[in-house]
Design a protein around this motif. Structure first.
Motif, PDB file in Angstrom:
ATOM      1  N   ILE A   1       0.833  -1.297  -0.009  1.00 46.34           N
ATOM      2  CA  ILE A   1       0.227   0.155  -0.023  1.00 46.34           C
ATOM      3  C   ILE A   1       0.956   1.309  -0.029  1.00 46.34           C
ATOM      4  CG2 ILE A   1      -1.534   1.091   1.332  1.00 46.34           C
ATOM      5  CD1 ILE A   1      -2.965  -1.104   0.102  1.00 46.34           C
ATOM      6  N   LEU A   2       2.019   1.044   0.759  1.00 47.67           N
ATOM      7  CA  LEU A   2       2.927   2.417   0.907  1.00 47.67           C
ATOM      8  C   LEU A   2       3.509   2.629  -0.485  1.00 47.67           C
ATOM      9  CD1 LEU A   2       4.464   1.935   4.288  1.00 47.67           C
ATOM     10  CD2 LEU A   2       2.819   3.422   3.738  1.00 47.67           C
ATOM     11  N   ALA A   3       3.839   1.513  -0.887  1.00 52.74           N
ATOM     12  CA  ALA A   3       4.333   1.864  -2.455  1.00 52.74           C
ATOM     13  C   ALA A   3       3.327   2.322  -3.693  1.00 52.74           C
ATOM     14  CB  ALA A   3       4.798   0.485  -3.053  1.00 52.74           C
ATOM     15  N   ARG A   4       1.795   1.873  -3.432  1.00 51.83           N
ATOM     16  CA  ARG A   4       0.933   2.147  -4.561  1.00 51.83           C
ATOM     17  C   ARG A   4       0.001   3.414  -4.285  1.00 51.83           C
ATOM     18  NH1 ARG A   4      -2.796  -1.698  -6.073  1.00 51.83           N
ATOM     19  NH2 ARG A   4      -2.623  -2.883  -4.136  1.00 51.83           N
ATOM     20  N   CYS A   5       0.159   4.101  -3.092  1.00 51.46           N
ATOM     21  CA  CYS A   5      -0.788   4.851  -2.670  1.00 51.46           C
ATOM     22  C   CYS A   5      -0.294   6.307  -3.383  1.00 51.46           C
ATOM     23  CB  CYS A   5      -0.659   5.312  -1.155  1.00 51.46           C
ATOM     24  SG  CYS A   5       0.779   5.652  -0.199  1.00 51.46           S
ATOM     25  N   ASP A   6      -1.175   7.315  -3.497  1.00 50.63           N
ATOM     26  CA  ASP A   6      -0.608   8.640  -3.973  1.00 50.63           C
ATOM     27  C   ASP A   6       0.185   9.455  -3.322  1.00 50.63           C
ATOM     28  OD1 ASP A   6      -1.992   8.315  -6.755  1.00 50.63           O
ATOM     29  OD2 ASP A   6      -3.839   8.216  -5.197  1.00 50.63           O
ATOM     30  N   ALA A   7      -0.217   9.460  -1.900  1.00 49.90           N
ATOM     31  CA  ALA A   7       0.886  10.105  -0.824  1.00 49.90           C
ATOM     32  C   ALA A   7       0.634   9.442   0.456  1.00 49.90           C
ATOM     33  CB  ALA A   7       0.401  11.636  -0.705  1.00 49.90           C
TER      34      ALA A   7
ATOM     35  N   LEU B   1      11.176   4.469   4.385  1.00 50.50           N
ATOM     36  CA  LEU B   1      10.653   4.207   2.797  1.00 50.50           C
ATOM     37  C   LEU B   1      11.979   3.847   1.988  1.00 50.50           C
ATOM     38  CD1 LEU B   1       7.981   6.907   2.077  1.00 50.50           C
ATOM     39  CD2 LEU B   1       7.780   4.447   2.668  1.00 50.50           C
ATOM     40  N   LYS B   2      12.989   4.522   2.323  1.00 52.03           N
ATOM     41  CA  LYS B   2      14.303   4.231   1.599  1.00 52.03           C
ATOM     42  C   LYS B   2      14.855   3.026   1.926  1.00 52.03           C
ATOM     43  CE  LYS B   2      19.026   6.265   1.005  1.00 52.03           C
ATOM     44  NZ  LYS B   2      19.844   7.109   1.179  1.00 52.03           N
ATOM     45  N   LEU B   3      14.765   2.342   3.232  1.00 48.56           N
ATOM     46  CA  LEU B   3      15.171   1.242   3.426  1.00 48.56           C
ATOM     47  C   LEU B   3      14.138  -0.034   2.627  1.00 48.56           C
ATOM     48  CD1 LEU B   3      15.590   1.409   7.378  1.00 48.56           C
ATOM     49  CD2 LEU B   3      17.446   1.152   5.297  1.00 48.56           C
ATOM     50  N   LEU B   4      12.912   0.433   2.559  1.00 50.83           N
ATOM     51  CA  LEU B   4      11.909  -0.476   2.015  1.00 50.83           C
ATOM     52  C   LEU B   4      12.074  -0.368   0.403  1.00 50.83           C
ATOM     53  CD1 LEU B   4       8.854   0.127   4.184  1.00 50.83           C
ATOM     54  CD2 LEU B   4      10.351  -1.780   4.136  1.00 50.83           C
TER      55      LEU B   4
ATOM     56  N   ASN C   1       7.919   7.820  -2.474  1.00 54.72           N
ATOM     57  CA  ASN C   1       6.481   8.278  -2.561  1.00 54.72           C
ATOM     58  C   ASN C   1       6.407   9.604  -2.079  1.00 54.72           C
ATOM     59  OD1 ASN C   1       3.619   8.299  -3.179  1.00 54.72           O
ATOM     60  ND2 ASN C   1       3.660   6.287  -2.451  1.00 54.72           N
ATOM     61  N   ARG C   2       5.427  10.486  -2.702  1.00 59.38           N
ATOM     62  CA  ARG C   2       5.382  11.718  -1.778  1.00 59.38           C
ATOM     63  C   ARG C   2       4.893  11.675  -0.475  1.00 59.38           C
ATOM     64  NH1 ARG C   2      -0.062  15.543  -3.117  1.00 59.38           N
ATOM     65  NH2 ARG C   2       0.593  17.567  -1.810  1.00 59.38           N
ATOM     66  N   LEU C   3       5.537  12.609   0.335  1.00 59.29           N
ATOM     67  CA  LEU C   3       5.190  12.608   1.801  1.00 59.29           C
ATOM     68  C   LEU C   3       4.541  13.894   2.252  1.00 59.29           C
ATOM     69  CD1 LEU C   3       8.513  11.330   3.186  1.00 59.29           C
ATOM     70  CD2 LEU C   3       6.432  10.240   3.060  1.00 59.29           C
ATOM     71  N   TRP C   4       3.708  13.617   3.154  1.00 56.79           N
ATOM     72  CA  TRP C   4       2.699  14.823   3.430  1.00 56.79           C
ATOM     73  C   TRP C   4       2.739  14.981   5.146  1.00 56.79           C
ATOM     74  CZ3 TRP C   4      -2.271  15.782   0.476  1.00 56.79           C
ATOM     75  CH2 TRP C   4      -2.855  17.265   0.708  1.00 56.79           C
ATOM     76  N   ARG C   5       3.427  15.978   5.659  1.00 58.45           N
ATOM     77  CA  ARG C   5       3.545  15.987   7.032  1.00 58.45           C
ATOM     78  C   ARG C   5       2.213  16.325   7.640  1.00 58.45           C
ATOM     79  NH1 ARG C   5       8.741  17.679  10.095  1.00 58.45           N
ATOM     80  NH2 ARG C   5       8.014  17.498  12.471  1.00 58.45           N
ATOM     81  N   TYR C   6       1.689  15.333   8.720  1.00 57.04           N
ATOM     82  CA  TYR C   6       0.620  15.646   9.524  1.00 57.04           C
ATOM     83  C   TYR C   6       1.030  15.224  10.911  1.00 57.04           C
ATOM     84  CZ  TYR C   6      -3.995  15.510  11.153  1.00 57.04           C
ATOM     85  OH  TYR C   6      -5.312  15.771  12.078  1.00 57.04           O
TER      86      TYR C   6
END
Length: 282
Positions: free
Chosen positions: A34-40, A53-56, A60-65
């Motif tokens: 899911i983390l690979a295929r989601c939009d953000a 994510l780099k280790l995996l 992908n785009r990251l959105w701080r929350y």
């Protein structure tokens, strides 16, 4: 030549994904997909999630929350979920456990967004399993307050619950928390779980006093989950109430001592108070 099939596009919505709490091997196949295929990906700290994510091998785009996210930030994320697949992760473990993600989930549901959960690593549940404390009823109560008075008030509020209590704690504050437990919940079994899933994973149990002695000699490091066993109602004559009352009255009034022993043992508070007054006058 036949080209590889494109990955199936995810349906719009919010995907709550657990991430490892220490050991990268605890990422689930589903979460990685899911983390690979989601939009953000909405995350607490883009540096922490970016490293994962780099280790995996995921880009992908990251959105701080995080705790400082505004209502506008939340509204923008929810609006994006109407036509995009947005994943929500915490720095480690299951999102919404001691993080602000619940506000985002609530807003998404109110907006009619589909919310999907991807279970995985959870420090409180792993610590509970390792501790051997009763798990039929338990309460996760987040972090104990840092100030003595507030910490004492929280422990007093929760002392009567016949449930295993689970807290997050920091290494520098562990000794003070154990001392407070010893004073307010005498006789309870306590467990300290730290460095979960890592090389130096440890789960040590005993009385609060025993754990104070151990961690005074061996100062703890790493992230800690602190657990307190429920009060056990003893069989008649199975506990020396006089000894507990005398110990408690070394630093508290008879009424306070009676309340503490009642919470720790399940014995009647009024009976204990009467006995405490007898012992005080002896």
């Amino acid at each position: 030549m036949t080209s590889a099939a494109e990955p199936e596009k995810l349906s719009p919505g919010l995907y709550i994904a657990a991430t490892p709490i220490g050991n990268l091997g605890d990422i689930t196949l589903r979460a990685k997909d899911i983390l690979a295929r989601c939009d953000a990906i909405a995350c607490e700290d883009t540096r922490v999630t970016g490293k994962l994510l780099k280790l995996l091998g995921i880009s992908n785009r990251l959105w701080r929350y995080d705790d400082h996210a505004s209502e506008a930030d939340r509204a923008n994320l929810v609006a994006a979920m109407q036509h995009q697949a947005i994943a929500l992760v915490s720095d480690a473990g299951m999102p919404l456990v001691s993080d602000p993600g619940y506000r985002l989930v609530r807003a998404a549901r109110e907006a009619g967004v589909t919310v999907t959960g991807l279970p995985g690593a959870s420090a409180p549940l792993l610590a509970l399993a390792l501790s051997g404390l009763p798990s039929d009823r338990f309460l996760f109560a987040g972090f104990l307050p840092a100030k003595d008075q507030a910490r004492a008030a929280m422990l007093d509020e929760l002392a009567g619950l016949r449930s295993t209590l689970i807290f997050f704690e920091t290494a520098p504050r562990l000794a003070k928390s154990l001392a407070a437990i010893a004073a307010q919940m005498p006789g309870r079994e306590v467990a300290v779980a730290r460095e979960l899933t890592k090389m130096h994973e440890e789960c040590r149990s005993g009385s609060a006093e025993e754990l104070i002695a151990h961690y005074t000699a061996h100062p703890p490091r790493g992230e800690i989950v602190l657990l307190i066993g429920p009060p056990v109602a003893p069989e008649a004559g199975a506990i020396d109430a006089d000894a507990l009352l005398l110990a408690a009255m070394e630093h508290d009034k008879p009424s306070q001592a009676a309340g503490q022993v009642a919470k720790a043992t399940g014995l009647d508070r009024r009976t204990l108070y009467a006995r405490a007054m007898e012992l005080k006058g002896a």
